[in-house]
Design a protein around this motif. Sequence first.
Motif, PDB file in Angstrom:
ATOM      1  N   MET A 182     -71.013  50.891  45.387  1.00 17.45           N
ATOM      2  CA  MET A 182     -71.930  49.926  46.002  1.00 17.45           C
ATOM      3  C   MET A 182     -73.343  50.112  45.474  1.00 17.45           C
ATOM      4  N   ILE A 183     -74.083  49.009  45.482  1.00 17.30           N
ATOM      5  CA  ILE A 183     -75.511  49.031  45.164  1.00 17.30           C
ATOM      6  C   ILE A 183     -76.202  48.414  46.374  1.00 17.30           C
ATOM      7  N   ILE A 184     -77.252  49.075  46.852  1.00 19.33           N
ATOM      8  CA  ILE A 184     -77.969  48.557  48.010  1.00 19.33           C
ATOM      9  C   ILE A 184     -79.157  47.717  47.532  1.00 19.33           C
ATOM     10  N   ALA A 185     -79.212  46.465  47.983  1.00 18.25           N
ATOM     11  CA  ALA A 185     -80.371  45.620  47.681  1.00 18.25           C
ATOM     12  C   ALA A 185     -81.142  45.407  48.978  1.00 18.25           C
ATOM     13  N   ILE A 186     -82.338  45.988  49.042  1.00 14.19           N
ATOM     14  CA  ILE A 186     -83.173  45.805  50.234  1.00 14.19           C
ATOM     15  C   ILE A 186     -83.995  44.539  49.994  1.00 14.19           C
ATOM     16  N   ASN A 187     -83.646  43.496  50.742  1.00 13.66           N
ATOM     17  CA  ASN A 187     -84.194  42.153  50.499  1.00 13.66           C
ATOM     18  C   ASN A 187     -85.372  41.842  51.436  1.00 13.66           C
ATOM     19  N   LYS A 188     -85.999  40.729  51.183  1.00 18.35           N
ATOM     20  CA  LYS A 188     -87.129  40.199  51.977  1.00 18.35           C
ATOM     21  C   LYS A 188     -88.321  41.142  51.941  1.00 18.35           C
ATOM     22  N   MET A 189     -88.502  41.824  50.790  1.00 20.22           N
ATOM     23  CA  MET A 189     -89.611  42.763  50.670  1.00 20.22           C
ATOM     24  C   MET A 189     -90.964  42.055  50.681  1.00 20.22           C
ATOM     25  N   ASP A 190     -90.947  40.720  50.522  1.00 20.98           N
ATOM     26  CA  ASP A 190     -92.209  39.959  50.617  1.00 20.98           C
ATOM     27  C   ASP A 190     -92.703  39.842  52.054  1.00 20.98           C
ATOM     28  N   LYS A 191     -91.808  40.056  53.013  1.00 18.92           N
ATOM     29  CA  LYS A 191     -92.187  39.895  54.422  1.00 18.92           C
ATOM     30  C   LYS A 191     -93.027  41.069  54.899  1.00 18.92           C
ATOM     31  N   PRO A 192     -94.111  40.798  55.610  1.00 13.88           N
ATOM     32  CA  PRO A 192     -94.986  41.879  56.072  1.00 13.88           C
ATOM     33  C   PRO A 192     -94.258  42.908  56.938  1.00 13.88           C
ATOM     34  N   GLY A 193     -93.250  42.482  57.689  1.00  9.79           N
ATOM     35  CA  GLY A 193     -92.526  43.406  58.566  1.00  9.79           C
ATOM     36  C   GLY A 193     -91.483  44.260  57.863  1.00  9.79           C
ATOM     37  N   SER A 194     -91.320  44.080  56.544  1.00 11.35           N
ATOM     38  CA  SER A 194     -90.275  44.814  55.829  1.00 11.35           C
ATOM     39  C   SER A 194     -90.639  46.279  55.634  1.00 11.35           C
ATOM     40  N   ASN A 195     -89.648  47.135  55.803  1.00 10.85           N
ATOM     41  CA  ASN A 195     -89.861  48.573  55.658  1.00 10.85           C
ATOM     42  C   ASN A 195     -88.634  49.196  54.987  1.00 10.85           C
ATOM     43  N   ALA A 196     -88.744  49.376  53.669  1.00 10.67           N
ATOM     44  CA  ALA A 196     -87.599  49.864  52.890  1.00 10.67           C
ATOM     45  C   ALA A 196     -87.224  51.293  53.272  1.00 10.67           C
ATOM     46  N   GLN A 197     -88.238  52.100  53.579  1.00 11.56           N
ATOM     47  CA  GLN A 197     -87.975  53.498  53.915  1.00 11.56           C
ATOM     48  C   GLN A 197     -87.132  53.605  55.190  1.00 11.56           C
ATOM     49  N   ARG A 198     -87.417  52.725  56.132  1.00 11.18           N
ATOM     50  CA  ARG A 198     -86.660  52.734  57.384  1.00 11.18           C
ATOM     51  C   ARG A 198     -85.180  52.410  57.098  1.00 11.18           C
ATOM     52  N   VAL A 199     -84.957  51.486  56.154  1.00 10.95           N
ATOM     53  CA  VAL A 199     -83.584  51.127  55.771  1.00 10.95           C
ATOM     54  C   VAL A 199     -82.886  52.332  55.143  1.00 10.95           C
ATOM     55  N   ARG A 200     -83.598  53.028  54.240  1.00 10.07           N
ATOM     56  CA  ARG A 200     -83.004  54.192  53.572  1.00 10.07           C
ATOM     57  C   ARG A 200     -82.590  55.261  54.580  1.00 10.07           C
ATOM     58  N   GLU A 201     -83.452  55.470  55.556  1.00  8.42           N
ATOM     59  CA  GLU A 201     -83.157  56.496  56.563  1.00  8.42           C
ATOM     60  C   GLU A 201     -81.972  56.089  57.432  1.00  8.42           C
ATOM     61  N   ALA A 202     -81.926  54.795  57.770  1.00 11.49           N
ATOM     62  CA  ALA A 202     -80.798  54.311  58.570  1.00 11.49           C
ATOM     63  C   ALA A 202     -79.494  54.439  57.781  1.00 11.49           C
ATOM     64  N   LEU A 203     -79.564  54.185  56.475  1.00  7.55           N
ATOM     65  CA  LEU A 203     -78.373  54.295  55.626  1.00  7.55           C
ATOM     66  C   LEU A 203     -77.837  55.723  55.630  1.00  7.55           C
ATOM     67  N   LEU A 204     -78.772  56.660  55.617  1.00  4.57           N
ATOM     68  CA  LEU A 204     -78.423  58.074  55.611  1.00  4.57           C
ATOM     69  C   LEU A 204     -77.565  58.420  56.834  1.00  4.57           C
ATOM     70  N   GLN A 205     -77.899  57.784  57.954  1.00  6.31           N
ATOM     71  CA  GLN A 205     -77.135  58.027  59.181  1.00  6.31           C
ATOM     72  C   GLN A 205     -75.706  57.518  59.071  1.00  6.31           C
ATOM     73  N   HIS A 206     -75.486  56.625  58.094  1.00  6.49           N
ATOM     74  CA  HIS A 206     -74.117  56.144  57.860  1.00  6.49           C
ATOM     75  C   HIS A 206     -73.551  56.752  56.578  1.00  6.49           C
ATOM     76  N   ASP A 207     -74.096  57.906  56.220  1.00  9.99           N
ATOM     77  CA  ASP A 207     -73.619  58.664  55.054  1.00  9.99           C
ATOM     78  C   ASP A 207     -73.769  57.937  53.730  1.00  9.99           C
ATOM     79  N   VAL A 208     -74.697  57.012  53.673  1.00  7.26           N
ATOM     80  CA  VAL A 208     -75.005  56.378  52.394  1.00  7.26           C
ATOM     81  C   VAL A 208     -76.327  56.956  51.920  1.00  7.26           C
ATOM     82  N   GLN A 209     -76.239  57.799  50.853  1.00  3.87           N
ATOM     83  CA  GLN A 209     -77.432  58.462  50.371  1.00  3.87           C
ATOM     84  C   GLN A 209     -77.894  57.778  49.089  1.00  3.87           C
ATOM     85  N   VAL A 210     -79.004  57.058  49.188  1.00  5.93           N
ATOM     86  CA  VAL A 210     -79.493  56.338  48.008  1.00  5.93           C
ATOM     87  C   VAL A 210     -80.249  57.293  47.083  1.00  5.93           C
TER      88      VAL A 210
END
Length: 370
Positions: A182-210
């Motif tokens: 799998m490849i993770i695409a963190i989308n909508k990065m143009d949106k002010p509310g977007s937070n890629a780091q939060r996504v990465r950390e949440a992924l870690l909780q599901h054993d997906v280590q980017v």
Amino acid sequence: PETITVGELANRMAERGADLVKALFKMGMPVTVNQSIDQDTAELLVTEFGHNIKRVSDSDVDLITSDDVDAAETLQPRPPVVTIMGHVDHGKTSLLDALRGTDVASGEAGGITQHIGAYQVQVKSGAKITFLDTPGHEAFSEMRARGANITDIVVIVVAGDDGLRPQTIEAISHTRAAGVPMIIAINKMDKPGSNAQRVREALLQHDVQVESMGGDVQEVEVSALKKTGLDELIEKIELQAELLELKANPDRAAEGTVVEATLDKGRGAVATILVGRGTLKVGDIFVVGAESGKVRALIDDKGRNIKEAGPSLPVEILGLSGVPSAGDQLSVVENEARAREVAAYRAGVIHQKRTTAAPASLESMFSALR
Ligand code: GTP
Ligand code: MG
């Protein structure tokens, strides 16, 4: 002793490398696609997958051949098949539109993809990539499961402003069950509310280590709207595809899988076929699931009539006896008598399966759809 890599054997059988790896694991042999196995193991696998073997020489794995197992020298590189998955409204169709330079998303009823779109894109390097867009609605998780299984690589789209949602997690587990990268695409990065780091950390909780968290899952920040990060996404797909060394024999009777099928008012039964190996041609006689027919027309994803379709090309076919089911296998046969015979046999088998089978688990669904 002669050996063959799992990936090479998969190419010659037109099966997914991931499926061979899973079968080997069950046989007590944990190997990766790039590792080699010996001739006896190779033959066991070939039989396990229902293919025929013709051993040409006692010592040479490279000479295993039959109608089912293509000779090594017939294999040619084929484009990767990439499925886009993710939670509803996270931007799967928009991302595909951006990659294709088109606009499907805004024309959709309610903005929800109701069917699986299949497209082939030529990227800057000149390489081709086949994309499957899966519906985001929860009711279609079954279809997504199938999407993961005809695919070489899954791109999981996560909206940076919304984070991991139930269907994101489902998509991750479907991808894992299918054993594809799998490849993770963190989308909508143009949106002010977007937070890629939060996504990465949440992924870690599901054993997906980017990668940026020290893992080996490729990730990329994109905006389908502003068209940023797209080149990087393509690069990562190409890199992953290279590792898989995907090949197929284009010069043989075609085999493929039904991606979707409908009864069109004007055109009759229409099916979108993803060609696995061989080349599907206008005039070819085929069996697909319990249906049969003769290819009356082939239409590509841009609506153009084409004469033939090779490996990894999604194509609409006309000339079916009826509407097949998604996931059905298409095989070109030598004549109409043979087509009717195979179709009748399959109709019997399918009828039996429907009346006797217990409800399928997700795992068995994956394998049944092979
Ligand atoms: P389903 O098919 O329903 O699962 O949705 P989807 O994942 O295909 O999402 P779609 O592409 O339809 O996009 C959903 C909404 O998000 C639309 O209003 C898009 O315009 C918006 N959207 C998609 N990508 C982006 C982006 O990168 N930035 C912003 N700001 N909005 C986006
Ligand atoms: Mg969509």
